[in-house]
Each structure stands twice: as C-alpha cells, then as structure tokens.
Motif scaffolding. Structure first.
Motif, short mmCIF file in Angstrom:
data_model
loop_
_atom_site.label_atom_id
_atom_site.label_comp_id
_atom_site.label_asym_id
_atom_site.label_seq_id
_atom_site.Cartn_x
_atom_site.Cartn_y
_atom_site.Cartn_z
N VAL A 42 0.86 -1.18 0.00
CA VAL A 42 0.00 0.00 0.00
C VAL A 42 0.90 1.22 0.00
N GLN A 43 0.96 1.92 -1.10
CA GLN A 43 1.80 3.10 -1.24
C GLN A 43 1.10 4.14 -2.10
N PRO A 44 0.44 5.13 -1.52
CA PRO A 44 -0.15 6.18 -2.35
C PRO A 44 0.95 7.04 -2.98
N GLY A 45 0.69 7.54 -4.18
CA GLY A 45 1.67 8.38 -4.87
C GLY A 45 2.76 7.61 -5.58
N MET A 46 2.54 6.32 -5.79
CA MET A 46 3.52 5.47 -6.46
C MET A 46 2.89 4.83 -7.69
N PHE A 47 3.71 4.45 -8.64
CA PHE A 47 3.21 3.81 -9.86
C PHE A 47 2.75 2.39 -9.58
N ASP A 48 1.69 1.96 -10.30
CA ASP A 48 1.19 0.60 -10.11
C ASP A 48 1.20 -0.22 -11.40
N ARG A 49 1.62 0.39 -12.51
CA ARG A 49 1.69 -0.34 -13.78
C ARG A 49 3.07 -0.15 -14.42
N ILE A 50 3.66 -1.24 -14.85
CA ILE A 50 4.98 -1.18 -15.50
C ILE A 50 4.93 -0.36 -16.77
N SER A 51 3.81 -0.42 -17.50
CA SER A 51 3.70 0.31 -18.77
C SER A 51 3.79 1.83 -18.58
N ASP A 52 3.45 2.33 -17.39
CA ASP A 52 3.56 3.77 -17.11
C ASP A 52 5.00 4.20 -16.88
N VAL A 53 5.86 3.28 -16.49
CA VAL A 53 7.23 3.61 -16.11
C VAL A 53 8.23 3.29 -17.23
N ALA A 54 8.01 2.19 -17.95
CA ALA A 54 8.95 1.78 -19.00
C ALA A 54 9.05 2.85 -20.08
N GLY A 55 10.27 3.14 -20.49
CA GLY A 55 10.52 4.15 -21.51
C GLY A 55 10.75 5.54 -20.95
N GLN A 56 10.58 5.71 -19.65
CA GLN A 56 10.82 7.00 -19.00
C GLN A 56 12.27 7.07 -18.53
N GLU A 57 12.66 8.24 -18.03
CA GLU A 57 14.02 8.46 -17.54
C GLU A 57 13.97 8.71 -16.04
N ALA A 58 14.91 8.13 -15.31
CA ALA A 58 14.98 8.34 -13.86
C ALA A 58 15.44 9.77 -13.60
N ARG A 59 14.68 10.53 -12.81
CA ARG A 59 15.04 11.90 -12.44
C ARG A 59 15.82 11.93 -11.13
N ILE A 60 15.60 10.91 -10.31
CA ILE A 60 16.31 10.77 -9.03
C ILE A 60 16.85 9.34 -8.97
N ALA A 61 17.68 9.06 -7.98
CA ALA A 61 18.17 7.69 -7.81
C ALA A 61 17.01 6.80 -7.37
N LEU A 62 16.81 5.70 -8.09
CA LEU A 62 15.75 4.75 -7.78
C LEU A 62 16.41 3.47 -7.27
N TYR A 63 16.10 3.10 -6.05
CA TYR A 63 16.77 1.97 -5.42
C TYR A 63 15.96 0.68 -5.59
N ALA A 64 16.68 -0.42 -5.75
CA ALA A 64 16.06 -1.73 -5.96
C ALA A 64 15.13 -2.06 -4.80
N GLY A 65 13.91 -2.51 -5.16
CA GLY A 65 12.95 -2.94 -4.16
C GLY A 65 12.11 -1.83 -3.55
#
Length: 137
Positions: A42-65
């Motif tokens: 349960v995380q409000p304000g987070m993405f829930d579909r891979i298709s929304d994220v794939a093809g985008q660029e990381a603006r900040i460091a994104l940590y595994a998990g």
C-alpha cells in the motif's frame, strides 16, 4: 440484565501493486521493462503499472525494491546542457527563430533555461518533440 452482542466486520486494507526497480537506477538512466518488477503493498503516490514507467528516464536515484514515486521519473531528455538548439518565438503574427545554448537538460514539455547566442540574453522555454525550444515570453 440484557446482553448485547455486536459483530464488527472490518474491511481489509486495500492492497495495490507497486512498481519497483530490480536494480538501482541512477538519475538520467532510461528505464526498460527488464529493470522493473511489481510487488504488493500500500503506497499512495507510487506507480502501479509497469507500462507507465517503462521508456521513462529516472530523475532521481531509484533503489532496488523501493516503490517508484510519480516525481521520480519523467520523459527522456531530448536536449542536454550546453547543446545548441533552435529557439522559436511566436506572438501577434510575429515569428522569430534563432539558435541558443541550452543551460539545462530537458525532455518533451520541460521548462528549460536557454541563452540566445546573438544577444546573450537568458530565456525560458518549453522543449518541443523535435528538440527545439518554444519561448513563450
């Protein structure tokens, strides 16, 4: 003496899937589907579909998990800092086009600072799909 028995039913908390990276992604990294996985949580304000994220660029460091926040990614940068770009300005039937130097990185729709090479004036504009910058003022 009267007894009153009440049964209280509580609905379980809504569990939604969240998208997390499979490895640490540095800012500026183009995100692919191989870099992503879906986990329950349960995380409000987070993405829930891979298709929304794939093809985008990381603006900040994104940590595994860790879930990916909405502001953590954006469109891939079309222009880089110090790159020469076309500048377009249109107002009241007047159209001006010239060249400028990008003072910031930016993707489609991002507001960036640019320097007009002729006048050395610093302007603000929005990155267009063709890599040019449209100045609004």
């Amino acid at each position: 003496m009267r007894w009153f028995i009440a049964f209280v039913f509580c609905a379980p908390a809504a569990v939604a899937d969240v998208v997390t990276p499979t490895r640490t992604l540095r800012p500026g990294t183009l995100i692919t589907t191989a870099d992503l996985t879906v986990q329950g949580g349960v995380q409000p304000g987070m993405f829930d579909r891979i298709s929304d994220v794939a093809g985008q660029e990381a603006r900040i460091a994104l940590y595994a998990g860790r879930p990916i926040p909405f502001e953590g990614i954006g469109p891939p940068a079309l222009i880089n800092r110090n790159q020469i770009v076309a500048i377009h300005f249109t107002a009241s039937g007047l159209a001006i086009s010239t060249e400028g130097r990008a003072l910031e990185r930016g993707g489609i729709g991002d507001r960036v600072r640019i320097m007009n090479l002729s006048s050395r004036a610093t302007l603000f504009g929005f990155v267009q799909a063709d890599g040019s910058v449209k100045v609004t003022q």
